[in-house]
Design an enzyme around this catalytic site. Structure first.
Site, PDB file in Angstrom:
ATOM      1  N   HIS A  69      12.094  -0.995  -1.201  1.00  0.00           N
ATOM      2  CA  HIS A  69      10.906  -0.572  -0.446  1.00  0.00           C
ATOM      3  C   HIS A  69      10.703  -1.446   0.791  1.00  0.00           C
ATOM      4  O   HIS A  69      10.098  -2.513   0.732  1.00  0.00           O
ATOM      5  CB  HIS A  69       9.683  -0.681  -1.361  1.00  0.00           C
ATOM      6  CG  HIS A  69       8.443  -0.060  -0.830  1.00  0.00           C
ATOM      7  ND1 HIS A  69       7.501   0.503  -1.647  1.00  0.00           N
ATOM      8  CD2 HIS A  69       7.971   0.094   0.429  1.00  0.00           C
ATOM      9  CE1 HIS A  69       6.495   0.973  -0.922  1.00  0.00           C
ATOM     10  NE2 HIS A  69       6.768   0.729   0.357  1.00  0.00           N
ATOM     11  N   HIS A  71       9.923  -1.190   5.276  1.00  0.00           N
ATOM     12  CA  HIS A  71       9.579  -0.394   6.454  1.00  0.00           C
ATOM     13  C   HIS A  71      10.265  -1.040   7.651  1.00  0.00           C
ATOM     14  O   HIS A  71       9.909  -2.154   8.048  1.00  0.00           O
ATOM     15  CB  HIS A  71       8.063  -0.352   6.652  1.00  0.00           C
ATOM     16  CG  HIS A  71       7.328   0.255   5.499  1.00  0.00           C
ATOM     17  ND1 HIS A  71       7.064   1.600   5.410  1.00  0.00           N
ATOM     18  CD2 HIS A  71       6.823  -0.304   4.371  1.00  0.00           C
ATOM     19  CE1 HIS A  71       6.413   1.849   4.281  1.00  0.00           C
ATOM     20  NE2 HIS A  71       6.258   0.719   3.634  1.00  0.00           N
ATOM     21  N   LEU A  72      11.252  -0.361   8.215  1.00  0.00           N
ATOM     22  CA  LEU A  72      12.020  -0.923   9.326  1.00  0.00           C
ATOM     23  C   LEU A  72      11.589  -0.385  10.676  1.00  0.00           C
ATOM     24  O   LEU A  72      12.151  -0.754  11.706  1.00  0.00           O
ATOM     25  CB  LEU A  72      13.520  -0.701   9.098  1.00  0.00           C
ATOM     26  CG  LEU A  72      14.078  -1.349   7.821  1.00  0.00           C
ATOM     27  CD1 LEU A  72      15.570  -1.149   7.722  1.00  0.00           C
ATOM     28  CD2 LEU A  72      13.728  -2.836   7.762  1.00  0.00           C
ATOM     29  N   ASN A 103       8.120   6.772   6.588  1.00  0.00           N
ATOM     30  CA  ASN A 103       6.933   6.944   7.444  1.00  0.00           C
ATOM     31  C   ASN A 103       7.138   6.336   8.823  1.00  0.00           C
ATOM     32  O   ASN A 103       6.409   5.454   9.269  1.00  0.00           O
ATOM     33  CB  ASN A 103       5.689   6.372   6.770  1.00  0.00           C
ATOM     34  CG  ASN A 103       5.787   4.878   6.491  1.00  0.00           C
ATOM     35  OD1 ASN A 103       6.876   4.330   6.376  1.00  0.00           O
ATOM     36  ND2 ASN A 103       4.644   4.225   6.374  1.00  0.00           N
ATOM     37  N   ASP A 161       5.516   7.335   1.190  1.00  0.00           N
ATOM     38  CA  ASP A 161       4.841   6.038   1.157  1.00  0.00           C
ATOM     39  C   ASP A 161       4.021   5.800   2.423  1.00  0.00           C
ATOM     40  O   ASP A 161       4.445   6.094   3.533  1.00  0.00           O
ATOM     41  CB  ASP A 161       5.850   4.910   0.997  1.00  0.00           C
ATOM     42  CG  ASP A 161       5.139   3.590   0.778  1.00  0.00           C
ATOM     43  OD1 ASP A 161       4.512   3.435  -0.284  1.00  0.00           O
ATOM     44  OD2 ASP A 161       5.171   2.739   1.679  1.00  0.00           O
ATOM     45  N   HIS A 188       3.195   6.592  -3.607  1.00  0.00           N
ATOM     46  CA  HIS A 188       2.147   5.684  -3.146  1.00  0.00           C
ATOM     47  C   HIS A 188       0.866   6.116  -3.855  1.00  0.00           C
ATOM     48  O   HIS A 188       0.273   7.129  -3.503  1.00  0.00           O
ATOM     49  CB  HIS A 188       2.014   5.799  -1.625  1.00  0.00           C
ATOM     50  CG  HIS A 188       0.886   5.009  -1.047  1.00  0.00           C
ATOM     51  ND1 HIS A 188       1.089   3.876  -0.301  1.00  0.00           N
ATOM     52  CD2 HIS A 188      -0.457   5.185  -1.092  1.00  0.00           C
ATOM     53  CE1 HIS A 188      -0.077   3.395   0.085  1.00  0.00           C
ATOM     54  NE2 HIS A 188      -1.034   4.176  -0.387  1.00  0.00           N
ATOM     55  N   HIS A 241       4.712  -0.307  -5.402  1.00  0.00           N
ATOM     56  CA  HIS A 241       3.791  -1.447  -5.274  1.00  0.00           C
ATOM     57  C   HIS A 241       2.611  -1.408  -6.252  1.00  0.00           C
ATOM     58  O   HIS A 241       1.441  -1.398  -5.853  1.00  0.00           O
ATOM     59  CB  HIS A 241       3.291  -1.604  -3.836  1.00  0.00           C
ATOM     60  CG  HIS A 241       2.916  -0.342  -3.124  1.00  0.00           C
ATOM     61  ND1 HIS A 241       2.031   0.583  -3.639  1.00  0.00           N
ATOM     62  CD2 HIS A 241       3.300   0.143  -1.910  1.00  0.00           C
ATOM     63  CE1 HIS A 241       1.874   1.572  -2.786  1.00  0.00           C
ATOM     64  NE2 HIS A 241       2.643   1.337  -1.740  1.00  0.00           N
ATOM     65  N   ASP A 314       8.006  -4.417   0.079  1.00  0.00           N
ATOM     66  CA  ASP A 314       7.151  -3.572   0.919  1.00  0.00           C
ATOM     67  C   ASP A 314       7.024  -4.193   2.309  1.00  0.00           C
ATOM     68  O   ASP A 314       5.943  -4.220   2.911  1.00  0.00           O
ATOM     69  CB  ASP A 314       5.775  -3.372   0.275  1.00  0.00           C
ATOM     70  CG  ASP A 314       4.955  -2.259   0.939  1.00  0.00           C
ATOM     71  OD1 ASP A 314       5.522  -1.533   1.783  1.00  0.00           O
ATOM     72  OD2 ASP A 314       3.760  -2.130   0.612  1.00  0.00           O
ATOM     73  N   HIS A 318       4.362  -5.945  11.724  1.00  0.00           N
ATOM     74  CA  HIS A 318       3.408  -5.485  12.727  1.00  0.00           C
ATOM     75  C   HIS A 318       3.440  -6.408  13.939  1.00  0.00           C
ATOM     76  O   HIS A 318       3.725  -7.608  13.826  1.00  0.00           O
ATOM     77  CB  HIS A 318       1.990  -5.448  12.162  1.00  0.00           C
ATOM     78  CG  HIS A 318       1.759  -4.353  11.164  1.00  0.00           C
ATOM     79  ND1 HIS A 318       1.751  -3.023  11.509  1.00  0.00           N
ATOM     80  CD2 HIS A 318       1.538  -4.396   9.829  1.00  0.00           C
ATOM     81  CE1 HIS A 318       1.533  -2.283  10.430  1.00  0.00           C
ATOM     82  NE2 HIS A 318       1.401  -3.095   9.399  1.00  0.00           N
TER      83      HIS A 318
END
Length: 435
Positions: A69, A71-72, A103, A161, A188, A241, A314, A318
Site C-alpha cells: 500500500h 501512493h506514488l 487514486n 483507496d 478503504h 490500514h 500507506d 505531500h
C-alpha cells in the site's frame, strides 16, 4: 556470484534465525547455511573479480520488504512524488517490491495506465512495482472497472483507496467480479456519512483541541458489512490500514470461520496515538486517524497473534504547503517508506513482536496474499530480493536524509534506531548506505 557472509539470517518462510551465509548467482539464491561462504572466502578465491563478498557481521539479512500500500502520485501529482523518487525512497527503506494505489490523476482504472506504470518502473531498475487498479471508474463508487483487462495488464488487486465503496450493491458486484479473476479486493473502510468534516479521532484529545471527531465506528461498520459480502461471494477481501480494536475483533472472528480475509496495519497506527496531534501537528493528520492507546494496543496484539497479516506503510507524500497550513486545511497522510523499519524495530525491543514475526509481516505474508509478487523468502531458488540492515545504528530523520520528494513525517527531526545498509533486487544493488 554474490556472497553475503556472517549475518543474522531471518527467513520466516523457512523458520530460519541463525548466523549464516547467503549465496546468490544469476539473480537467485543458490545456498543458505552456516559456513556456506567458506569455499569462496580467503585465499585466491576472495580476489576473483566475478565474486562479490559482503561482510554482514552485526547485520540482519532478511527477505526484501514488500509494501502492499503506497501512493506514488504519478500520474498527475509529480510535484509530491513520482515513480523515480518513490521507488528510490522504497529502496532506501529496504523495500524490494511495492504496490501502488490507483487514486492518481488520472485514476488508474484501465489497462493502458497499468501497463504504463509497470513499463516505466522497469526502466528505473529499482524495486519491483505491482499496481492496484481501481474498483470503480474514476473512484466514483458507481461503475465497475474492467478488472479482468487490468489484470491482464499486470494489476495484482483492486482498490478505491482514499475513498470507500459506500454502495453495498456495487461492492458485492465488485467482489463477485474480482473473485472470478482471483484479484484481491482492498477496501478503504470509512463510512463517509459519519466522517464528513471530521479532522481526527473522536475522543478526549479532539475535544481538547476543538476539532471535529472521527468515530471508530465509521471503520467498524464498513468492515462488518464487507465481511458479510465476502462470506456471500467467496472473494479475497483485504482491510486496508486497519486502525480500531473493533475492526481487529471483526477480522479475528471472520478468520476463525475460514473466510478469505486479510488485513494490514501501518507503522504509525502501531506506534502513535491521537496524543501526537496535540499542538495541531499536521504531520500526524492521517486517514484513518491516529486512534487511542486502547486501539493502538489492540492492533499491536492483533498483529502479534496473526489476526492482522502484514504491515503496509500507506506512504502518502505531500508538498510542504499541503501540511504547512491550518489543521483543518491540511492534507492527510504520512511519507513512511524510509522510516518504517526504524519505527517498527521498537516493537521488537519492547517485546511485542519477535524479529522473525516482524519480517513475516514485512515480507513473507504480503507475497502470500499476492502470489504474483516475487520475493518473500530466502529459500534456495527464490529471487534474490534481499535487505541487509543494522538494527543497532541510529540516524536522524531530516529532509537531507530522505530520498522521497516529500518530507511529511511525524518523525522529522527525531533520532531513530535501525538503518538499511543494502537493498538488492534479483541480486543487484538498488540502494547502499555507507556507514
Amino acid at each position: 556470484m554474490l556472497v553475503i557472509r556472517g549475518g543474522r539470517v531471518l527467513d520466516p518462510a523457512s523458520g530460519r534465525d541463525e548466523i549464516a551465509d547467503v549465496l546468490v548467482e544469476k539473480g537467485r539464491i543458490v545456498r543458505v547455511g552456516v559456513g556456506a561462504a567458506a569455499p569462496y572466502c580467503g585465499g585466491a578465491g576472495e580476489h576473483n573479480p566475478a565474486l562479490e563478498i559482503v561482510d554482514a557481521t552485526s547485520c540482519w539479512v532478511v527477505p526484501g520488504f514488500v509494501d502492499l500500500h503506497v501512493h506514488l502520485r504519478e500520474p498527475g501529482q509529480e510535484y509530491k512524488e513520482d515513480l523515480a523518487t518513490g521507488l528510490a525512497a522504497a529502496a532506501a527503506g529496504g523495500f524490494t517490491a511495492v504496490c501502488s494505489m490507483a487514486n492518481t490523476s488520472p485514476v488508474i482504472d484501465n489497462r493502458m495506465l497499468v501497463e504504463h506504470l509497470i513499463a516505466k518502473s522497469v526502466e528505473l531498475s529499482g524495486p519491483r512495482l505491482y499496481p492496484f487498479g481501481a474498483i470503480t471508474q474514476g473512484l466514483e463508487g458507481a461503475q465497475l472497472t474492467e478488472m479482468a483487462d487490468m489484470k491482464r495488464g499486470g494489476a495484482v488487486g483492486v482498490s478505491d483507496d482514499g475513498r470507500c465503496v459506500m454502495n453495498a450493491a456495487v461492492m458485492r458486484h465488485a467482489m463477485e467480479y474480482a473473485r472470478t479473476f482471483d484479484l484481491l479486493v482492498s477496501q478503504h473502510c470509512e463510512d463517509h456519512t459519519l466522517t464528513d468534516g471530521s479532522q481526527m479521532n473522536e475522543g478526549r484529545v479532539a475535544t481538547q483541541l476543538g476539532l471535529r471527531g472521527w468515530p471508530r465506528e465509521a471503520e467498524d461498520i464498513i468492515v462488518a458489512r464487507d465481511l458479510l459480502l465476502a462470506e456471500r461471494t467467496g472473494a479475497r477481501y483485504h482491510v486496508a490500514h486497519l486502525s480500531t480494536k473493533g475492526a481487529a475483533r471483526l477480522v479475528r472472528e471472520a478468520k476463525s470461520r475460514g473466510l478469505q480475509v486479510s488485513a494490514e496495519v501501518t507503522p504509525h497506527h502501531l506506534t502513535l496515538t491521537d496524543e501526537a496531534i496535540v499542538g495541531y501537528n499536521t504531520h500526524c493528520k492521517v486517514n484513518p486517524p491516529l486512534r487511542t492507546e486502547e486501539d493502538r494496543a489492540a492492533v499491536v496484539e492483533a498483529l502479534a497473534d496473526g489476526t492482522i497479516d502484514c504491515i503496509a506503510t500507506d506512504h502518502a507524500p505531500h508538498a510542504p504547503l499541503d501540511k504547512d497550513c491550518e489543521f483543518d486545511a491540511a492534507a492527510v497522510g504520512v511519507a513512511g517508506l524510509e522510516t518504517a523499519i526504524s519505527v517498527l524495530l521498537s516493537l521488537c525491543t519492547e517485546g511485542h513482536l519477535t524479529p522473525l514475526r516482524l519480517m513475516e509481516c514485512l515480507s513473507t505474508n504480503p507475497c502470500r496474499l499476492i502470489p504474483e509478487i516475487e520475493g518473500g523468502s530466502l529459500r534456495e531458488g527464490a529471487a534474490a530480493d534481499i535487505t541487509i540492515l543494522r538494527p543497532d545504528i541510529c540516524w536522524t530523520v531530516s529532509p537531507e536524509a530522505l530520498r522521497s520528494r516529500s518530507h511529511n513525517s511525524p518523525w522529522l527531526g527525531q533520532e531513530l534506531q535501525g538503518v538499511v545498509t543494502q537493498t538488492r533486487v534479483a541480486g543487484a544493488t538498488v540502494y547502499e548506505r555507507k556507514l
